[in-house]
Write a protein that holds these residues in place. Sequence first.
Motif: not given
Length: 934
Positions: A490-514
């Motif tokens: 539940x925490x992951x889903x909420x954080x993904x939606x929040x960061x994908x709409x506010x800091x997509x580039x930072x999220x893209x960089x962090x999730x690249x290894x995943x």
Amino acid sequence: MPSDPAAWTVVRELIDAGELAKLVETVTTLDEPARREVAAELPGHIAVARQRAYQPRANNEAARERALLATQEELLGRKERGEISQHEFEQSWSMIWIYHGPKPDYGLPDTNGWIEPMRIAGAGTISSAKAVVTWINRRDFDRWDLAGDPTAAFEPLIEVIAARPAAWQADLAARLALRLRPTRRRDPRNLNLPLSLALFRRTGATPPEHDPLVVGWVSEEPRRDDPLRDHLVPRIFEAEGVGRRLRDDRAWLSFLCGLAAKGEVSRDLLLDGCRRRFLRGGDGPDLRFFARLHEQLEPTPAELAPHAIDYARLLPTAPGPVAELSLRHLRALPALDPADVVEALEGLLFRAEAGLVRAGLSWLRESLQHAPKRADDLSPALAMAFGHESWTVQETAVRLVVRHARHFTEAGLETLREGTGTLPPDLHNRLAAAIGGEPVEETEPVPDPEEVFVPQRLPAPRMPVPAVAPPGTARELAELCLDETPQAAERTLAAFVHLATRAPEALRTALAPVAETDDWRLTREEWREHGTWMLVLARDLVYPGRALETQSHVVINQLRREKGLPPVVHDEPDRLPEPKRASPMHRFILRRYDEIRTAARAGTLPPLLLARPALSTGHVDPDELVAGLETLEAAGIEPLPADFQQALLRLPREIDPAVAARAARLASDPGRRAARWLAGDGLPDPVVRVTQAGPFDGMGYGIWMSTTVEAAPTGLPLVDELLAEQPRHVHSVFDGHLGGMLDRWPAILPSHREVVAAHLIGHQPLPPPAQMPSGVLRDLAETAGPAGSALALLLAYRIFPRPYSENDTAPPLRALRRLAAAGDLPAEHLGAVLAQRVLSDEITLRVLVDRLDAEARHGMHHEVWRILTTAMPPLLPENTAHPTKAHIDLVDLAARVARWSEARGELPPLTAFAARRGTGRVLRLARALTAQLG
């Protein structure tokens, strides 16, 4: 060097070629010097012969490895030249072992083919029998591939041995037999058993007295023309291990009885052997075969009478089946000496088995009826029965004495009076009234110090704790996103939606290894786990527009490339499981992932989720829900449907009126719907029913329980779909795919736990790991809402788990105590289920009484009394049944917890039971409890 090198050369070539017939012929014609020289060369040839046998397979394995490496190099070259993408390279690399490289050659020579020629050569050339036995039993020659008739595999070896002198052969057979070892598992040392038996049959030599040889002989199918029969049949009753080997064997049972019927084996030999085996002792499995043999021979009274003392000696300590047959035959003897009867009964009446004790009392009663003059002879046995630990046995013995008191002389009566000291007061006084003696005062027993009850308080139910906030940075999200625990998901889903709409580039960089994680689950037709969906969300973010092929599409395109055809581009299918392929609760959870992915790919992802739990129970904060709706409404954004409807289902049962008034000011359609739910016009408590579904499910498997949920429509399509789809009966073989994410179900409806319990019932009877984890029951107890028959059923089957099921009782016991402390325990429903489990022999009454007693002493006395009001009536003994110690303890426990709980009010079934005729202890306790309740 050998004096005749040609002899060793010929023998060596025949060994390497595996030509057994020519090897036998050659070895048996060698002269003595040639035999000695060949025998000297054999040990050094073991390593050479083994290496030659394994060389073809080693060569084949090397060829396979070279072909595999060539395929891998070709695939790497295609990737470097840009002919295939990284994804295609990864898929093809994982399929190399399936689609590339030569297949194993199953036509290669047997790696054990060198063993038997070596054994034959040694048996034909080594001089002493002792040395031949050592050679044949070398660990180098151990093999496990002897299938079919093992004697046929030894025929060439036997032919070589047959060329030796008869005395030498008999010595060899005896030495081979003595090498056998007693073992319950297959032992390489016993693989030469068929050879030893075959040599005994061929030579006519007498086998040595060696128990493993007899066990090995009875392991074969019996043969009427077996020359070993006369030697080994008498040893069947002496050799250790024969009984366990033959315990369920019907062939040998019929064979021995057939021999006795035709006079080929003496009946006296078999019956006397069985008796000797019984007297030697042993446990039930070891003696089962001999007991069956004894009974199938149907011994006559003339055959039994001379051995009556032996059968009487078996009664005190023999296993149950042996004691039963001994008692049955003793009772059938017409002229058994009274002293023998007394001895037999004295040994029998103190056994623990209730059936044997009842049979002994029945024999005693018959003896008194048929020969009243022998009453004094039987008085010692009756006096001993007075001291039996079972009240039922004591009462039966007293009843017999009272009925036949007139037949005893003063000497017999004195013997009986001397044994009354161990009787309880009520039975003592009944006996004293019939045979004389001083009565004793019948007082209620003084409770032991530990019986004095000091009321305890159950620990207060744990209050829900605030949920941990979602990760605040993209790096923290990347570290947590594949965690499958409910809170982390539940925490992951909420954080993904929040960061994908506010800091997509930072999220893209962090999730690249995943996103680079290679997970075979991504190619499945259905995505069923949190980790799979998070990998997909990460790949969509890092590689926008890239489709994820299913496994079938990967295989098809791989085959097309191998044939020089271009790959086919497929539209990505819907990976949400179909309704028939997922439980309703599981599918409801997965809908949220699916709509988040769809919105993210379309660029319509809202800036926040509404259904993120605020408490450990899964409830949302009503104030935060209204604030989130206000934020979305101000931005003109609609909430995601599944997320919005899940948020409404997670509302607590009590809402602050100020929050409801604030929600009433929302103008959007979702806002108005939420305002109605917050004002109390939400989901009324659904009606849950649990019933026995019927004996079969159409596939030959029993259905144990069926549940139905009746809920009023809410106007929310996904909620109505969830509640309209009935809980599944899950088949342990065909429905293993149902029931995913079971640990997240309580948080779907945290204010309606009975509905969640109804859906969990179908997963209770499954074997691990498909069944419901016991921890889910603890989580369910911490949620809110009515608790009824569904939750009671889960408690009853987890507090007392079935065999081969999850047996961790700590979580369900914590759930039981938490519900009791909160006043939410469905005690009457629980009592009914527990009583049914006892009546169906799933649990014993003794176990149930002990558990309820322990829980009552630790603060659950009020709830235990409520449980007993429904559990006790059907468990009371019938009119024709003898009450057991467990029955007495059940009523005693009910009396104690009723006193501790200050319970009042009539229980009609208990009143009817207490009104029966009799003075037994269980009836006296029932009458006292009835008076106490009145």
